[in-house]
Design an enzyme around this catalytic site. Structure first.
Site, PDB file in Angstrom:
ATOM      1  N   HIS A 474       0.817  -1.224   0.000  1.00 35.68           N
ATOM      2  CA  HIS A 474       0.000   0.000   0.000  1.00 35.68           C
ATOM      3  C   HIS A 474       0.846   1.266   0.000  1.00 35.68           C
ATOM      4  CE1 HIS A 474      -3.910   1.611  -0.149  1.00 35.68           C
ATOM      5  NE2 HIS A 474      -4.507   0.741   0.650  1.00 35.68           N
ATOM      6  N   ARG A 475       2.161   1.161   0.199  1.00 43.13           N
ATOM      7  CA  ARG A 475       3.026   2.338   0.047  1.00 43.13           C
ATOM      8  C   ARG A 475       3.137   2.721  -1.426  1.00 43.13           C
ATOM      9  NH1 ARG A 475       8.451   0.202   2.658  1.00 43.13           N
ATOM     10  NH2 ARG A 475       7.902  -1.441   1.164  1.00 43.13           N
TER      11      ARG A 475
END
Length: 503
Positions: A474-475
């Protein structure tokens, strides 16, 4: 003349390997580049070629032994005028170095025969399978600067400063190079003895250890501040870490046994537990999964798709002349769908570079395929898979699976992946939450293809259905980007003709 062959670094800075088998015995005559042993690294099984032509004098390690890089494993008796394998064409060092180049490994270049001795009386540096090592009898690393610790003197006196000088031992090729003992004058001073008795680790000082030992402790979840070092000047060694783990396990086992006895549990006639050493591929996989799970924030999405059109396409392709002799499976079409969807959603083919605070987006795809092997899970990858046709991709997938099952995957195929697929459907599983391969932004799990009632053109019909599970970092990937990628893969499998609108 006796020549020792030390275990080389076989790729990506691996610190140890297990001797699986010897292809030669003591007294055998071997030629240059003849395969003498088979070893297993944390990633693959590798054949070791002989760096010398001569007679096997001694085998230092037995099959099953785990050997650190730089430790001698075999001695050769060679003619007095026989030098090491040349660093140019034809030598064992050159052959493995070239293999490293092909695999993209960062292998040191040998200096060549012309380097000779750097000065009169200086021992000559000899090549091994990964280039030239440190000069014999040299320390191989710079001396550590002296560190000064305040020592409390008698009451009312000014605290004295005790200097402790660290040097490295002459055994530079050991992965856990030890520090030499302190100079006699300093070591015998009352101030130093007071320091040793007062505390294992002086206040503010990090526990002293080497990088491989710190990595081992991290992999095992050991806090080095709790470990007592037995090396010179309190240096923590691998044996200290292992001893700490053993003592912790023994304490837990004793507590468990006491509880069992208290409850009246009696031991049966057979073994109640089996202990298996954590090594090789299993050890590497465990460390990689822990690193990934606790470094990259995972998010997982699911999509169930009617893949009947894809199954019908597979049946037609198998009967076509163009694909005669080519193994086609649902994985083949899913892999092609992933490659096409990545063109429209490049964020899933990227890497997080925390050191430089950058996001690296790849303009090529090295497609990893999770493979279950007798030695554990591996994820070899197909280089530049996005440039392959469907037939070429199918052949590459088949070759990759055969090589992985045989345990012969070269280190080059295990490095450099950019995105991965895991086919859990072959085990009859519908969905899961796959863990990212370290350094990658996404992994897609393919579920089993099942015949089940499904809405089709306004009616209920028996259709072939598959569930897709996508985990992403999700980064790097927002929910929208991950959802669009998963939707594209699903759309292609539900209607392969849509590819014409995407390319």
């Amino acid at each position: 003349m006796i020549k020792e062959f030390r275990l080389p670094d076989l790729g990506e800075g691996l610190t140890e390997s297990e001797i699986l088998s010897w292809k030669v015995g003591v007294g055998d005559t071997v030629s240059l580049n003849q395969v003498i042993a088979e070893v297993e690294t944390a990633k693959a099984v590798v054949e070791l070629p002989s760096p010398f032509a001569g007679v096997i004098k001694e085998l230092h390690e037995q099959p099953g032994a785990v050997v650190e890089v730089g430790k001698p494993i075999v001695s050769f008796e060679v003619a007095d005028d026989a030098g090491p394998a040349p660093s140019g064409a034809g030598g064992a060092a050159a052959s493995v170095r070239d293999a490293g180049k092909d695999s993209g490994e960062d292998v040191r270049e040998a200096a060549g025969q012309a380097a000779g001795e750097s000065s009169a009386g200086t021992p000559k540096r000899e090549p091994n399978l990964v280039g030239y090592g440190a000069v014999v009898e040299s320390t191989g690393r710079p001396a550590r600067r002296p560190r000064t610790f305040p020592v409390a003197g008698p009451a009312g006196s000014t605290p004295a400063a005790t200097t402790r000088t660290d040097t490295t031992s002459a055994e530079t090729t050991s992965a856990d190079a030890m520090f030499a003992e302190a100079t006699p004058d300093v070591a015998k001073t009352p101030a130093v003895e007071h320091l040793a008795a007062a505390s294992e680790h002086p206040a503010g000082e990090r526990p002293r250890s080497t990088p491989p030992v710190r990595k081992l402790a991290k992999d095992l979840g050991v806090d080095l501040a709790r470990v007592t070092g037995t090396g010179p000047q309190g240096l923590i060694t691998r044996e200290d870490v292992q001893h700490f783990m053993d003592s912790q396990s023994a304490g837990a086992a004793s507590a468990g046994a006491a509880a069992a006895d208290h409850a009246g549990v009696q031991a049966g006639g057979g073994a109640r537990e089996t202990r298996t050493a954590i090594k090789g591929v299993r050890k590497f996989t465990a460390a990689a999964m822990v690193q990934s799970a606790f470094t990259a924030p995972h998010a997982t999405e699911f999509l169930t798709v009617d893949v009947t059109p894809s199954m019908e396409l597979l049946a037609r392709l198998r009967d076509s002349r163009e694909f005669a002799g080519v193994k086609l499976t649902p994985l083949t079409l899913a892999a092609k769908a992933v490659l096409i969807a990545l063109r429209r959603n490049p964020s899933l083919n990227s890497r997080w570079d925390g050191e430089n605070q950058e996001i690296i987006t790849f303009h090529y795809v090295n497609l990893g395929i999770a493979a279950a092997t007798p030695r554990g899970l591996t994820v070899p990858n197909i280089k530049d898979a996005d440039s392959l046709s469907l037939a070429q991709l199918a052949q590459a997938l088949s070759a990759l699976a055969d090589t992985a099952r045989a345990g012969k995957t070269p280190p080059a195929d295990l490095a450099g992946g950019t995105v991965s697929i895991t086919n859990i459907g072959v085990f009859g599983i519908d969905a899961g939450t796959p863990i990212l391969n370290p350094g990658e932004a996404a992994i897609l799990a393919l579920g089993a293809v099942r015949r089940m009632p499904w809405e089709c053109r306004g009616d209920i019909a028996l259709r072939q259905v598959m569930t897709l599970s996508l985990s992403f970092d999700h980064r790097l990937v927002d929910g929208e980007q991950g959802s669009r990628f998963l939707a594209d893969v699903g759309a292609i499998l539900a209607d392969p003709g849509l590819v014409l609108t995407m390319v």
